[in-house]
Design an enzyme around this catalytic site. Sequence first.
Site, PDB file in Angstrom:
ATOM      1  N   GLU A  45      86.389  53.329  86.249  1.00 17.64           N
ATOM      2  CA  GLU A  45      87.476  53.284  85.268  1.00 17.64           C
ATOM      3  C   GLU A  45      88.174  51.940  85.483  1.00 17.64           C
ATOM      4  O   GLU A  45      88.716  51.693  86.557  1.00 17.64           O
ATOM      5  CB  GLU A  45      88.421  54.465  85.570  1.00 17.64           C
ATOM      6  CG  GLU A  45      89.375  54.812  84.485  1.00 17.64           C
ATOM      7  CD  GLU A  45      90.220  56.058  84.853  1.00 17.64           C
ATOM      8  OE1 GLU A  45      90.475  56.326  86.046  1.00 17.64           O
ATOM      9  OE2 GLU A  45      90.636  56.746  83.919  1.00 17.64           O
ATOM     10  N   SER A 105      93.987  55.429  92.782  1.00 16.70           N
ATOM     11  CA  SER A 105      93.749  56.570  91.893  1.00 16.70           C
ATOM     12  C   SER A 105      94.944  56.806  90.987  1.00 16.70           C
ATOM     13  O   SER A 105      94.822  57.473  89.967  1.00 16.70           O
ATOM     14  CB  SER A 105      93.565  57.858  92.688  1.00 16.70           C
ATOM     15  OG  SER A 105      92.734  57.669  93.776  1.00 16.70           O
ATOM     16  N   HIS A 124      88.680  51.560  89.403  1.00 14.11           N
ATOM     17  CA  HIS A 124      88.743  52.909  89.977  1.00 14.11           C
ATOM     18  C   HIS A 124      87.342  53.504  90.066  1.00 14.11           C
ATOM     19  O   HIS A 124      86.823  54.052  89.095  1.00 14.11           O
ATOM     20  CB  HIS A 124      89.685  53.770  89.110  1.00 14.11           C
ATOM     21  CG  HIS A 124      89.942  55.128  89.666  1.00 14.11           C
ATOM     22  ND1 HIS A 124      90.343  56.186  88.875  1.00 14.11           N
ATOM     23  CD2 HIS A 124      89.868  55.617  90.927  1.00 14.11           C
ATOM     24  CE1 HIS A 124      90.496  57.264  89.636  1.00 14.11           C
ATOM     25  NE2 HIS A 124      90.210  56.948  90.882  1.00 14.11           N
ATOM     26  N   ASN A 180      92.494  61.081  86.131  1.00 11.00           N
ATOM     27  CA  ASN A 180      93.362  62.073  86.760  1.00 11.00           C
ATOM     28  C   ASN A 180      94.367  62.693  85.792  1.00 11.00           C
ATOM     29  O   ASN A 180      94.858  63.786  86.027  1.00 11.00           O
ATOM     30  CB  ASN A 180      94.077  61.455  87.965  1.00 11.00           C
ATOM     31  CG  ASN A 180      93.127  61.358  89.149  1.00 11.00           C
ATOM     32  OD1 ASN A 180      92.364  62.288  89.413  1.00 11.00           O
ATOM     33  ND2 ASN A 180      93.129  60.238  89.839  1.00 11.00           N
TER      34      ASN A 180
HETATM   35  P1  NAD Z   1      90.593  56.082 103.630  1.00 10.36           P
HETATM   36  O1  NAD Z   1      91.804  56.547 104.336  1.00 10.36           O
HETATM   37  O2  NAD Z   1      89.286  56.768 103.834  1.00 10.36           O
HETATM   38  O3  NAD Z   1      90.358  54.528 103.941  1.00 10.36           O
HETATM   39  C1  NAD Z   1      91.386  53.575 103.965  1.00 10.36           C
HETATM   40  C2  NAD Z   1      90.968  52.451 104.913  1.00 10.36           C
HETATM   41  O4  NAD Z   1      91.889  51.374 104.782  1.00 10.36           O
HETATM   42  C3  NAD Z   1      90.994  52.875 106.394  1.00 10.36           C
HETATM   43  O5  NAD Z   1      89.754  52.557 107.011  1.00 10.36           O
HETATM   44  C4  NAD Z   1      92.143  52.041 106.958  1.00 10.36           C
HETATM   45  O6  NAD Z   1      91.970  51.683 108.335  1.00 10.36           O
HETATM   46  C5  NAD Z   1      92.116  50.826 106.058  1.00 10.36           C
HETATM   47  N1  NAD Z   1      93.356  50.039 106.041  1.00 10.36           N
HETATM   48  C6  NAD Z   1      94.628  50.485 106.136  1.00 10.36           C
HETATM   49  N2  NAD Z   1      95.494  49.450 106.085  1.00 10.36           N
HETATM   50  C7  NAD Z   1      94.745  48.330 105.947  1.00 10.36           C
HETATM   51  C8  NAD Z   1      95.070  46.943 105.847  1.00 10.36           C
HETATM   52  N3  NAD Z   1      96.317  46.517 105.874  1.00 10.36           N
HETATM   53  N4  NAD Z   1      94.032  46.062 105.733  1.00 10.36           N
HETATM   54  C9  NAD Z   1      92.750  46.488 105.717  1.00 10.36           C
HETATM   55  N5  NAD Z   1      92.403  47.793 105.804  1.00 10.36           N
HETATM   56  C10 NAD Z   1      93.385  48.696 105.929  1.00 10.36           C
HETATM   57  O7  NAD Z   1      90.993  56.085 102.075  1.00 10.36           O
HETATM   58  P2  NAD Z   1      90.023  56.283 100.790  1.00 10.36           P
HETATM   59  O8  NAD Z   1      89.838  57.729 100.534  1.00 10.36           O
HETATM   60  O9  NAD Z   1      88.866  55.379 100.948  1.00 10.36           O
HETATM   61  O10 NAD Z   1      90.974  55.746  99.614  1.00 10.36           O
HETATM   62  C11 NAD Z   1      91.188  54.376  99.401  1.00 10.36           C
HETATM   63  C12 NAD Z   1      91.748  54.184  98.002  1.00 10.36           C
HETATM   64  O11 NAD Z   1      90.814  54.682  97.050  1.00 10.36           O
HETATM   65  C13 NAD Z   1      93.054  54.911  97.734  1.00 10.36           C
HETATM   66  O12 NAD Z   1      93.861  54.120  96.896  1.00 10.36           O
HETATM   67  C14 NAD Z   1      92.599  56.171  97.006  1.00 10.36           C
HETATM   68  O13 NAD Z   1      93.599  56.695  96.147  1.00 10.36           O
HETATM   69  C15 NAD Z   1      91.448  55.628  96.196  1.00 10.36           C
HETATM   70  N6  NAD Z   1      90.444  56.607  95.779  1.00 10.36           N
HETATM   71  C16 NAD Z   1      90.013  57.567  96.647  1.00 10.36           C
HETATM   72  C17 NAD Z   1      89.039  58.481  96.230  1.00 10.36           C
HETATM   73  C18 NAD Z   1      88.495  59.531  97.170  1.00 10.36           C
HETATM   74  O14 NAD Z   1      87.863  60.468  96.699  1.00 10.36           O
HETATM   75  N7  NAD Z   1      88.683  59.395  98.494  1.00 10.36           N
HETATM   76  C19 NAD Z   1      88.513  58.395  94.934  1.00 10.36           C
HETATM   77  C20 NAD Z   1      88.949  57.384  94.075  1.00 10.36           C
HETATM   78  C21 NAD Z   1      89.919  56.490  94.518  1.00 10.36           C
END
Ligand code: NAD
Length: 283
Positions: A153, A120, A141, A191
Amino acid sequence: MAGIQTVGVVGGGTMGNGIAHVAARSGLKVILNDIEQQFLDRALATIEKNLDREVAKNKINKDDKVAALARIVPTTKNSRLAEADFVIEAVAEDVELKLKVFRAIDEIVRPGAILASNTSSISITKIASGTKRPDKVIGMHFMNPVPVMALVEIVRGHVTSNETYETTRQLAESLGKTPVEVNDYPGFVSNRVLMPMINEAVFCVMEGVGTAEAIDSVMKLGMNHPIGPLALADLIGLDVCLDIMEVLHTGLGDSKYRPCPLLRKMVDAGDLGRKSGRGFYKY
Ligand code: NAD
């Protein structure tokens, strides 16, 4: 789209399971990688529940659901990403973790394949610099919830090639999404525009300009926003909002991006929004 049949998704959390869902539903094989089996089990259960919802709404039929689930290969072994033609990373928003993951997958995934990040706010250029293929690294994104939201994005890093961009754009379209091209600056466009609005709404609460309900009502009824900025902040997580404001403030160096002291205070107090049961509203 240049022979993409298998997509690797790294991280099966909120975003990763949504990305795996839309890729599998679009007919692609998905290698879904997470660090523990329990996270993969949770991801698959969520995908199944969300596919059921699409069946109930007649968007897909039961056979489509079964076929989509069968196309997902859950694995704790990142070596299986060697089968992927395109990899999308969705691990937690932590620079060091992303750099580590990209270094590892750069060694595993075949040299011609594109590596995309769902970050993000972290610089795509920086993530790319840790790999031997910076021209093939790009931001993809997606918005939450991925199966529902139309936008992707697409973020071009400083040295992302036109070919990488074009393949990524076509992939996004084949997933049924609408890609929008942006360049790699803090917060990208989404953002950079959204978070200062949320931050300003928090200033309005702090200064007593209006209550949370009043501020959200003004933006919903007056500006036609489907959700008010403070309810949205609670949904996103106030800690996430604060982190992104810090990225904008540090990365752009302009005081207009300073996080509101009330936002900081609420995060310190553990009032993180929906996930903690309390933010600008109670849940
Ligand atoms: P999350 O915490 O729900 O999920 C992350 C996952 O990654 C977990 O299941 C974790 O076990 C796994 N993980 C950690 N280390 C790892 C590794 N080395 N290898 C494989 N898997 C691994 O996080 P999220 O909310 O899904 O966010 C993920 C990304 O998406 C972030 O960069 C976040 O900024 C971005 N994002 C999030 C949102 C949102 O609304 N949640 C929206 C847009 C973008």
